[in-house]
Design an enzyme around this catalytic site. Structure first.
Site, short mmCIF file in Angstrom:
data_model
loop_
_atom_site.label_atom_id
_atom_site.label_comp_id
_atom_site.label_asym_id
_atom_site.label_seq_id
_atom_site.Cartn_x
_atom_site.Cartn_y
_atom_site.Cartn_z
N GLN A 138 -5.50 4.28 -6.63
CA GLN A 138 -6.27 4.09 -5.40
C GLN A 138 -5.71 4.93 -4.25
OE1 GLN A 138 -7.97 -0.02 -4.69
NE2 GLN A 138 -6.39 -0.58 -6.15
N GLU A 143 0.84 -1.22 0.00
CA GLU A 143 0.00 0.00 0.00
C GLU A 143 0.87 1.27 0.00
OE1 GLU A 143 -3.00 -0.23 -0.60
OE2 GLU A 143 -3.85 -2.06 0.26
#
Length: 711
Positions: free
Chosen positions: A279, A249
C-alpha cells in the site's frame, strides 16, 4: 487389558506446548504484540487489524513494567493520532479504572504525528539553532506574504515567479532536506531561470522567517533533522526520553522523517514499525518504499511478523486483490486470507464512453440505494484522477443523489476550469468584464493587473466595458507597447468565433475552436511553466481542460451537432455549465448527516477508508495505470498496481470495476484499451501480454505524437 511384563510400556506423549496468545487476537497478531523489544517489522496487510495490534502492544509493554510516558507512537494524521491515543488510554485504564501494573494512571504514552512531535522537540531546543523558544508557526497566508517580500527584495515580478510558486518550490526543497545554501546546486540542468531566482528568494525567505522568530510547517522537520545531525547531545537527550518507539504507516515515511525517527531509536533499538509495502502509494510526495523493504538489512536482527488474515472483505474480493498484487516482484511475500463469509464476485462493467460509464455506475448506485441494499454512507466511487469526477458529478446531480467530494476540489471549482470558461465567455462576449479580469493576462501577454484595473475604473465611470476602454486607451496612445501587444492577442482570440478552424471528421466545431483557442494562448505551456517542479500536477490540470472540451462536445452533439452560430452553442454550454453548479446547490448542502452521502474520491484519498460497496472507474491503460507511468519504467507501474490494490481492498462486500471502449479527446472519440490490472485481477495476466504484442505488430513504425499530449 494390562500389558505383559516383557511388553514395553509406551511412554506417555508429551503434552503439546501451551500456546501463548492474547485474548481476542489471532496468532500472528499475538506474536506481534508479545515480541520481545528490539527491531520489529509488522507487515500488516489491508484489513488485518494493525491499529489494534499497535495499541495492544503498547498495553503489553506497560504490563511488562514500562512507564506509559516512556513509549512513543507516531502516526501520520491527526485523526489517526487522536483515535490511537483515545483507544490506548482506554486500554491502559482511565480515571475510573484500576491502573495497569507498572503504569501510573495519570501518565499516557506519547502518541502524535511526526510534525507535532517535532514541535515539542523544537520548543525545548530552538535556541541552539538561533530561534526563540516561543517561535511562531506561520500559516499559508503568512507564508505568501513572506514569499512576496522575498521576491520583491530581489526584484522578481509575479509574472516570472509568483509567491505561491516560490512556496511550493521551497517546500519541495525542504522535504528533501535541501537548505538555502544548497538549493542552486540541486537544480536540474534543463530547468528554466525561474528556478535560480527561486533559490535566491529561498535564502531571503528563510532569513526573514528566522529574523521574525517564525518557522513554516516544513521547517518543523528540517530543523529537527538539523538538530539531530549536528548536535549529538540533543539527539541523545531526546532519544533518552523513550524506551520504545512504534511507527504506524511506515511505508509512507519520507527520507527526512525516517532519519528523525531512527535517530530516536538508535540507542535502545526497540523500534516497532507497522505498515504494508503493498500500500505504498506516495512516492510522488517523498515516501520511500525502500524503508519498509530494507528494514531488516538496516536493523540487524530484526524480527518480521506478517498479518495476513483480512477481516474486511469477502473471499472473492481478497482473491482478486491477491492475484493483482502478486504481479509486483519487489515486495514482501504475503497472501491475504479472508475471514469474512463468501459474497458476490467483483463485477466488470464495459461502457461505450465516459457518459455511458457514468450513467451505468450511477444507475447501479441508485438501484442499490432504492432497494436498501447499500447505505449511502457505505458507498464510494473511486477515480484515478480529479478530472474524471466531472461526468459523475453531473450524473449524481441529475439523479439527485447527494454526494461528498473527498480529498479534492469539485471539478467545477478548479482554477484551470474557470480559466477555460473565462476564455469561452470572452469569445462570445468581449464586454464580459468578469471574464476579462480573470484571463486578460493569463497566460501573461502584457496586459498587467494594474493596466486592466485602471481600464476597469475608467470603464465604470464611462459606463462601458474594459474591452472597449482598452481600445479607447490604445487609440488615444495611452497604452504601453506591451499592453497593445496583449490587446492584439485577445483580439485574435475573439476572432476565432467567426474564423475558427474547421473541425476534423468526427470532431465537433466547438471542441475544435476551444483547442485552437488554448493553442493560441499557449495555455499548455503556461501550465507546464507554472508547475515545472511538479509535471504530474501540470498534466492533471491540462487533463481538466480536455474535460471541458469533452463537455462542450457533448453539449453540442446533444443539440443536433454543428449549429450555424457557434456563439449560440457556446453560450448555451456556458449557461448549462453554470446551472449544473448553481441550480441544484441547495439540494447538495449539508442538510443531512454528513455520513449519509455517497463519497466520490480519488484512489489516493480513499487509502485508510473502507466501504460496503465500491465502484472503481476508468480501468483503462492510460488512466489506471496512468499514462505517465507507462514510459517511466517498472517501478512506476508497480506503484500504480499498488494504487489499484488499495482501491480493491477498500470494498467489504461489493466491488464493481468499470471501463470505457472510447473516450472523447478534443471532440473526437479515441479508442481505449482495458487496463492490464483487469486481466491480473481475473488471473489472466498472460492475455494482456498477448494483446499488447498484437497491438505492437499493428502499430505504424513511424507514428507521430498525439497533439496536446506531453511526454
Amino acid at each position: 487389558m494390562s500389558p505383559s511384563a516383557d511388553q514395553p510400556v509406551a511412554a506417555p506423549r508429551p503434552a503439546p506446548p501451551r500456546r501463548v496468545g492474547v485474548p481476542g487476537l489471532n496468532p500472528a497478531q499475538s506474536e506481534a504484540v508479545l515480541a520481545t523489544p528490539g527491531p520489529l517489522l509488522v507487515l500488516a496487510g489491508a484489513g488485518t487489524g494493525k491499529t489494534r495490534v499497535v495499541i495492544t502492544r503498547i498495553a503489553h509493554l506497560v504490563r511488562k513494567g514500562t512507564r506509559p510516558s516512556r513509549i512513543l507512537a507516531v502516526t501520520f494524521t491527526n485523526k489517526a493520532a487522536r483515535e490511537m491515543l483515545s483507544r490506548a488510554t482506554a486500554m491502559l485504564g482511565g480515571p475510573r479504572r484500576k491502573p495497569m501494573p507498572g503504569g501510573d494512571p495519570a501518565e499516557r504514552p506519547e502518541i502524535s504525528t511526526i510534525h507535532s512531535l517535532c514541535v515539542r522537540i523544537l520548543r525545548r531546543h530552538a535556541a541552539r539553532l538561533g530561534y526563540p523558544e516561543k517561535f511562531a508557526i506561520i500559516d499559508r497566508g503568512e507564508q505568501e506574504t513572506a514569499a512576496r517580500q522575498a521576491l520583491k527584495a530581489i526584484k522578481v515580478a509575479d509574472t516570472v515567479l509568483s509567491p505561491g510558486d516560490l512556496i511550493d518550490r521551497v517546500s519541495r526543497w525542504k522535504s528533501r532536506a535541501i537548505r538555502p545554501a544548497d538549493a542552486t546546486a540541486s537544480i536540474d540542468a534543463d530547468a528554466d531561470d525561474s528556478w535560480t531566482l527561486a533559490a535566491v528568494a529561498y535564502r531571503r525567505y528563510q532569513e526573514a522567517l528566522k529574523a521574525a522568530g517564525a518557522v513554516d510547517f516544513d521547517d518543523l522537520l528540517l530543523l529537527v533533522d538539523e538538530l539531530f545531525s549536528t548536535d549529538e547531545e540533543v539527539r541523545r537527550a531526546e532519544a533518552g526520553r523513550f524506551d520504545h518507539v512504534l511507527i504506524d504507516e511506515y511505508q509512507d515515511t519520507s527520507g527526512i522523517q525516517e532519519r528523525i525517527l531512527s535517530a530516536l531509536a538508535r540507542d535502545h533499538k526497540s523500534i516497532c514499525v507497522v505498515g504494508d509495502d503493498d500500500q505504498s502509494i506516495y512516492a510522488w510526495r517523498g515516501a520511500e518504499i525502500s524503508h519498509i523493504l530494507d528494514f531488516a538489512r538496516r536493523w540487524p536482527g530484526a524480527r518480521i511478523v506478517k498479518l495476513e488474515e483480512n477481516y474486511r472483505s469477502t473471499p472473492e474480493i481478497i482473491r482478486a486483490a491477491n492475484l493483482l498484487i502478486e504481479q509486483n516482484s519487489r515486495r514482501h511475500g504475503k497472501t491475504l486470507v479472508a475471514a469474512s463469509p463468501s459474497g458476490v464476485p467483483p463485477a466488470i462493467v464495459q461502457a461505450q464512453d465516459e457518459l455511458d460509464e457514468a450513467r451505468r455506475v450511477v444507475g447501479d448506485v441508485e438501484s442499490l440505494f432504492r432497494e436498501r441494499q447499500c447505505d449511502p454512507s457505505e458507498a464510494a466511487i473511486l477515480v484515478r484522477t480529479g478530472e474524471q469526477t466531472r461526468v459523475f458529478e453531473q450524473e449524481l446531480r441529475r439523479k439527485q443523489i447527494p454526494y461528498e467530494l473527498v480529498g479534492s476540489r469539485s471539478f467545477f471549482d478548479r482554477r484551470e476550469v474557470k480559466d477555460v470558461m473565462g476564455f469561452l465567455r470572452l469569445l462570445v462576449d468581449p464586454d464580459d468584464d468578469l471574464a476579462m479580469v480573470r484571463v486578460a493576462n493569463v497566460p501573461p501577454r502584457g496586459l498587467s493587473g494594474p493596466a486592466v484595473q485602471a481600464a476597469r475604473a475608467t470603464a465604470a465611470e464611462a459606463g462601458t466595458s474594459i474591452w472597449r476602454e482598452l481600445h479607447a486607451l490604445r487609440d488615444a496612445g495611452k497604452l504601453s507597447a506591451a499592453a497593445i501587444g496583449g490587446l492584439a492577442a485577445l483580439e485574435r482570440l475573439v476572432a476565432l468565433r467567426q474564423a475558427g478552424p474547421a473541425p476534423a471528421p468526427g470532431q465537433s466545431r466547438g471542441a475544435a475552436v476551444l483547442r485552437q483557442l488554448l493553442e493560441e494562448t499557449g495555455y499548455r505551456r503556461y501550465l507546464d511553466k507554472e508547475y515545472a517542479d511538479d509535471p504530474a500536477e501540470a498534466e492533471t490540470r491540462w487533463a481538466c481542460c480536455e474535460e471541458v472540451a469533452a463537455a462542450l462536445d457533448q453539449h453540442e452533439r446533444a443539440r443536433g451537432g454543428q449549429a450555424a452560430d457557434l456563439g449560440l452553442v457556446i453560450r448555451g454550454f456556458l449557461d448549462d455549465f453554470v446551472l449544473q453548479v448553481e441550480e441544484q446547490e441547495d439540494r447538495f448542502k449539508d442538510d443531512k448527516p454528513k455520513g449519509a452521502v455517497l463519497r466520490l474520491m480519488t484512489l489516493h484519498a480513499a487509502k485508510g477508508l473502507e466501504f460496503d460497496c465500491v465502484w472503481m472507474v476508468g480501468l483503462e491503460e492510460g488512466i489506471l495505470p496512468h499514462h505517465r507511468s507507462l514510459d517511466a519504467g517498472l517501478q512506476a507501474i508497480d506503484e500504480e498496481r499498488r494504487l489499484c490494490y488499495v482501491g480493491v481492498t477498500r470494498a467489504r462486500k461489493r466491488l464493481v470495476l468499470s471501463l470505457c471502449l472510447t473516450r472523447t479527446k478534443w471532440g473526437k472519440p479515441k479508442p481505449c484499451r482495458p487496463s492490464r490490472f483487469l486481466y491480473e485481477l481475473t488471473g489472466q495476466p498472460e492475455k494482456f501480454q498477448e494483446r499488447q504484442a498484437e497491438a505492437e505488430t499493428k502499430r505504424p513504425s513511424s507514428s507521430g505524437r498525439r497533439p496536446g499530449r506531453r511526454r
